[in-house]
Design a protein around this motif. Structure first.
Motif, PDB file in Angstrom:
ATOM      1  N   ARG A  58     -11.987 -33.609  -8.576  1.00  0.00           N
ATOM      2  CA  ARG A  58     -11.819 -34.290  -7.302  1.00  0.00           C
ATOM      3  C   ARG A  58     -10.301 -34.433  -7.153  1.00  0.00           C
ATOM      4  NH1 ARG A  58     -13.537 -40.593  -7.131  1.00  0.00           N
ATOM      5  NH2 ARG A  58     -12.928 -41.149  -4.982  1.00  0.00           N
ATOM      6  N   VAL A  59      -9.717 -33.763  -6.169  1.00  0.00           N
ATOM      7  CA  VAL A  59      -8.262 -33.703  -6.043  1.00  0.00           C
ATOM      8  C   VAL A  59      -7.811 -34.651  -4.932  1.00  0.00           C
ATOM      9  CG1 VAL A  59      -6.251 -32.227  -5.737  1.00  0.00           C
ATOM     10  CG2 VAL A  59      -8.322 -31.299  -6.793  1.00  0.00           C
ATOM     11  N   VAL A  60      -6.860 -35.500  -5.238  1.00  0.00           N
ATOM     12  CA  VAL A  60      -6.374 -36.512  -4.307  1.00  0.00           C
ATOM     13  C   VAL A  60      -4.870 -36.330  -4.125  1.00  0.00           C
ATOM     14  CG1 VAL A  60      -6.071 -38.983  -3.924  1.00  0.00           C
ATOM     15  CG2 VAL A  60      -8.197 -38.127  -4.940  1.00  0.00           C
ATOM     16  N   CYS A  61      -4.445 -36.151  -2.870  1.00  0.00           N
ATOM     17  CA  CYS A  61      -3.042 -35.864  -2.568  1.00  0.00           C
ATOM     18  C   CYS A  61      -2.525 -36.885  -1.554  1.00  0.00           C
ATOM     19  CB  CYS A  61      -2.904 -34.456  -1.991  1.00  0.00           C
ATOM     20  SG  CYS A  61      -3.650 -33.150  -3.004  1.00  0.00           S
ATOM     21  N   PRO A  62      -1.893 -37.965  -2.025  1.00  0.00           N
ATOM     22  CA  PRO A  62      -1.429 -39.004  -1.102  1.00  0.00           C
ATOM     23  C   PRO A  62      -0.202 -38.588  -0.305  1.00  0.00           C
ATOM     24  CG  PRO A  62      -0.844 -39.556  -3.361  1.00  0.00           C
ATOM     25  CD  PRO A  62      -1.684 -38.314  -3.436  1.00  0.00           C
ATOM     26  N   ASP A  63      -0.072 -39.199   0.879  1.00  0.00           N
ATOM     27  CA  ASP A  63       1.182 -39.204   1.632  1.00  0.00           C
ATOM     28  C   ASP A  63       1.891 -40.499   1.241  1.00  0.00           C
ATOM     29  OD1 ASP A  63       0.396 -36.910   2.966  1.00  0.00           O
ATOM     30  OD2 ASP A  63      -0.112 -37.924   4.838  1.00  0.00           O
ATOM     31  N   VAL A  64       2.977 -40.401   0.498  1.00  0.00           N
ATOM     32  CA  VAL A  64       3.694 -41.598   0.073  1.00  0.00           C
ATOM     33  C   VAL A  64       4.159 -42.372   1.311  1.00  0.00           C
ATOM     34  CG1 VAL A  64       5.705 -42.446  -1.215  1.00  0.00           C
ATOM     35  CG2 VAL A  64       4.376 -40.513  -2.084  1.00  0.00           C
ATOM     36  N   ALA A  65       4.232 -43.693   1.203  1.00  0.00           N
ATOM     37  CA  ALA A  65       4.603 -44.560   2.326  1.00  0.00           C
ATOM     38  C   ALA A  65       5.815 -44.020   3.073  1.00  0.00           C
ATOM     39  CB  ALA A  65       4.901 -45.971   1.813  1.00  0.00           C
TER      40      ALA A  65
END
Length: 292
Positions: free
Chosen positions: A60-67
């Motif tokens: 399960r791959v999770v790629c955040p957009d940093v604040a």
């Protein structure tokens, strides 16, 4: 072609709450292990589309957009655009994902955030939050000259008449990314822009560049000491990927990382500077083999 789901998590800051966006690629099963991929200073989570499509066969791959980037909120106080605050946001994200450990791929700033998360310690006997760590062209020592180069362009309010014009501009300041076809470059660039009133603007808060105005050689040296102290506490298997022409991660620092802390494995990529984009098959294979 498979696309990720866009989700949000509330994170705490000095003024209240802000929403951090993250792109989630479903894994092969509900209980699949989690891989977190975090981008560089002015980028966003869609940088990892090519890597995520491959790795979602297992993870399960999770790629955040940093604040302050991508679909995430801009902070009310620009002083919050600092690595410790980003680490706090990622801890909130991991709580939302309801997992005890993740594997981590971090490019540049995303690697420093991963270093911070991996160095966190709970009660004795509890595992660390990061099982395996990939640091893409970043380490505890960052050349002051590279910070000056980045500070010269980051945070500018720019407007373009078309997406193609904006992508062409990004190409001029991203030569270190290495060779890419026009199609590859457009795919990397398109998520970074939004159309507004017939103009194309970058999807980040210009205030993310403000901390660079305060960096001095002395400040950079103090930060380096703190980062080495954190690195030396790591015990998780660690891979360092270095662009052989990088002006941010020197060969001396990269080799020191193989001898200190977790004793990282080092892979250097010829013909590339700061930082490899991890979209080509050979680069994806390096990450996949290490995490496997």
């Amino acid at each position: 072609m498979t696309q990720p789901d866009l989700r949000f998590v509330n994170c705490l800051d000095a003024t209240g709450l802000h929403r951090m966006a993250y792109w989630e690629w479903a894994g092969p099963a509900a209980d699949a292990p989690v891989l977190v991929c975090v981008h560089g200073l002015s980028r966003q989570g869609r940088d990892f589309d090519a890597l995520a499509r491959v790795m979602s066969q297992r993870y399960r791959v999770v790629c955040p957009d940093v604040a302050g980037r991508g679909q995430s909120d801009w902070l009310r106080q620009p002083g919050g655009y600092q690595i410790p605050a980003y680490v706090s946001d990622m801890v909130a994200l991991l709580a939302r994902l309801d997992v005890e450990q993740v594997d981590w791929v971090g490019t540049s700033m995303g690697g420093l955030i991963g270093l911070g998360v991996a160095s966190l310690r709970g009660r004795e006997g509890q595992p660390g939050l990061v099982r395996r760590l990939v640091l893409n062209d970043v380490g505890p020592a960052i050349r002051f000259e590279a910070l000056q180069r980045i500070g010269a362009y980051i945070g500018k309010t720019l407007r373009f008449t078309s997406l193609a014009e904006g992508a062409a501009y990004l190409r001029t300041i991203s030569e270190g990314f290495g060779p890419h076809s026009d199609e590859e470059w457009l795919a990397l660039s398109a998520p970074l822009f939004r159309e507004e009133g017939g103009e194309w603007r970058l999807r980040y808060d210009p205030a993310i560049g403000l901390p660079f105005a305060t960096i001095t050689p002395e400040f950079a040296a103090a930060g380096e000491a703190a980062l080495w102290a954190a690195y030396d506490t790591l015990s998780c298997p660690t891979l360092v990927i270095r662009g052989a022409d990088s002006d941010l991660l020197t060969s001396e620092t990269a080799r020191a990382m193989t001898q200190r802390g977790p004793g990282a494995r080092l892979v250097e990529l010829p013909g590339i500077g700061h930082a490899p984009t991890l979209i080509h098959d050979d680069q994806i294979a390096i990450v996949k083999d290490f995490l496997s």
